[in-house]
Design an enzyme around this catalytic site. Structure first.
Site, PDB file in Angstrom:
ATOM      1  N   CYS A 347      -4.822   1.465  -3.383  1.00  0.00           N
ATOM      2  CA  CYS A 347      -4.654   0.024  -3.375  1.00  0.00           C
ATOM      3  C   CYS A 347      -3.168  -0.306  -3.392  1.00  0.00           C
ATOM      4  CB  CYS A 347      -5.371  -0.588  -4.559  1.00  0.00           C
ATOM      5  SG  CYS A 347      -7.136  -0.378  -4.392  1.00  0.00           S
ATOM      6  N   GLU A 348      -2.488   0.050  -2.312  1.00  0.00           N
ATOM      7  CA  GLU A 348      -1.046  -0.154  -2.143  1.00  0.00           C
ATOM      8  C   GLU A 348      -0.823  -0.256  -0.651  1.00  0.00           C
ATOM      9  OE1 GLU A 348       1.816   0.136  -4.110  1.00  0.00           O
ATOM     10  OE2 GLU A 348       0.814   0.554  -6.012  1.00  0.00           O
TER      11      GLU A 348
END
Ligand SMILES: *Cc1c(COP(=O)(O)O)cnc(C)c1O
Length: 427
Positions: A347-348
């Site tokens: 989640c980046e």
């Protein structure tokens, strides 16, 4: 002198003579594969140097360290954990008359547990700060040490790998050598070695400057010096238009400096080299499974089950890794190519393997892939698994080595229990 780079094609069904799809099925993905024969070849390339000291931070699995030892190299350790690894892999800390120290501790500080371990095992220290001389001297008067000198300039394949000059935290500033000698005298410590590592991705133009700085430093220290180390930083080609450094020339420059130093001191001086990347980069690849193929406007994304938690170099330095497709069914038929962006599951938004320094996302021509196919990220043996993390609570990949046609598991995939080991929920 140098063995050729293994060819990385856009479709690749094998690595080190083994079929990839069955390995991925057997061990799961993400998976690191290492070709042990190639590591031995790279050590052999450097046989002209008296000592090849492997900078284990590049890839420190115990089995890799063991094979490096069997191939005749010794090892560098930068932490308590790396010293423990070296001991566990069978390196003997002390050298004897004609063997160099099996383990050298190279760092800019001693944390307290490293200092205890260094003293306990009599490990040779390469000091990167004047304070280390005092701290070691108090605990082990009469010790022999190496000084890691920052010659006042540096070089690196990125700002983050430049380890010389005023901006760098590494080493002892070249104008402080006299101060270090005073500190050493106070504790009866003898400076027997000088070390310079100015960065990763060294080129030959910088090298003669480094050699001159080495000669100046040794002249200041004098006849106690018996070893010089040229550090690491030997580059490896990551892109098809890059090539290996001229190793012959690299050696000749250092050898000439060593000979001048030997002549001026009146005794033979040992020449060490300290490669990390060079020994292991091409020997390793990361195998990941394509889990989604999706379009975002004009862009096509291949999303893998491996992310920057598995291979951090692209996100950290914008590093380029060759990427190949390994079809799930093992077929090697040509497939049409498309421009694709390759990313991971984290989640980046920076979790992209095809990016340049500064975080600019770019695409790469790759064969058309489907969910279930594998992608191979090449040249991942150095600073690959070694920099992997549990970010996003991802368990770290399994590591497998291929040696003489045999496949051997050298690290099991982490489990949830590994992930939460040591965590406590208080009443
Ligand atoms: C990291 C490091 C190396 C190895 O660098 P490579 O670029 O991987 O060859 C060698 N010596 C020291 C002191 C290092 O910190």
């Amino acid at each position: 002198m140098i063995a050729p780079v293994p060819e990385f094609t856009t479709i690749q069904t094998h690595f080190a003579g083994q079929e990839i799809a069955p390995l991925a099925a057997r061990f799961g993905t993400p998976l690191y594969l290492y070709d042990v024969g190639r590591i031995a070849q790279r050590i052999e390339d450097l046989a002209a140097f008296d000592v090849v000291r492997y900078a284990q931070k590049a890839c420190s699995n115990l089995a890799i360290l063991d094979r490096v030892r069997r191939a005749g190299a010794v090892v560098d350790a930068v932490s308590f954990g790396e010293i423990r690894r070296a001991l566990a892999a069978g390196f003997s800390p002390r050298g004897d008359d004609d063997r160099p120290a099996g383990i050298v501790y190279t760092a800019d500080i001693f944390d307290r547990e490293s200092l205890d371990l260094v003293v306990e095992h009599g490990i040779h220290v390469n000091c990167g700060s004047p304070d280390m001389i005092d701290q070691l001297g108090e605990r082990r008067p009469g010790a022999e040490v190496t000084l890691r000198i920052n010659p006042g300039f540096g070089h690196g394949h990125s700002q983050k790998t430049n380890t010389g000059g005023e901006q760098s935290k590494h080493g002892i500033w070249h104008e402080q050598v006299d101060d270090c000698l005073l500190r050493a005298d106070r504790h009866g410590v003898t400076v027997t070695g000088v070390h310079m590592h100015i960065g990763s991705g060294t080129d030959l133009e910088h090298l003669s400057q480094v050699c001159q700085a080495m000669e100046r430093t040794v002249a200041t220290i004098g006849r106690t010096v018996t070893t010089i180390s040229s550090g690491g930083g030997l580059p490896v080609p990551y892109k098809s238009d890059e090539s290996f450094i001229d190793l012959q020339r690299y050696f000749e420059l250092w050898d000439a400096a060593r000979n001048r130093i030997s002549d001026s001191l009146g005794h033979r001086v040992t020449l060490e080299i300290e490669p990390g990347r060079y020994l292991v980069a091409e020997a390793g690849c990361l195998v990941a499974e394509v889990r989604a193929v999706k379009r975002m406007g004009g862009n096509l994304f291949y999303l893998l089950d491996a992310g920057f938690n598995d291979l951090a170099r692209p996100a950290m330095y914008g590093s380029h890794h060759p990427i190949a497709l390994s079809p799930r069914d093992g077929s090697d038929h040509d497939r049409p190519e498309v421009d694709a962006i390759v990313g991971g599951p984290l989640c980046e938004s920076g979790d992209i393997f095809t990016q340049q320094e500064g975080g600019f996302v770019c695409s790469r021509p790759l064969p058309i892939a489907q969910v279930g196919d594998y992608l191979l990220l090449g040249n991942a043996g150095a600073y690959g698994f070694a920099m992997s993390s549990n970010y996003n609570s991802k368990t770290r990949a399994a590591e497998v080595m291929i040696e003489d046609g045999q496949v051997k598991l050298i690290r099991s995939r982490e489990t949830f229990d590994d992930l939460v080991r040591g965590e406590l929920i208080p009443e």
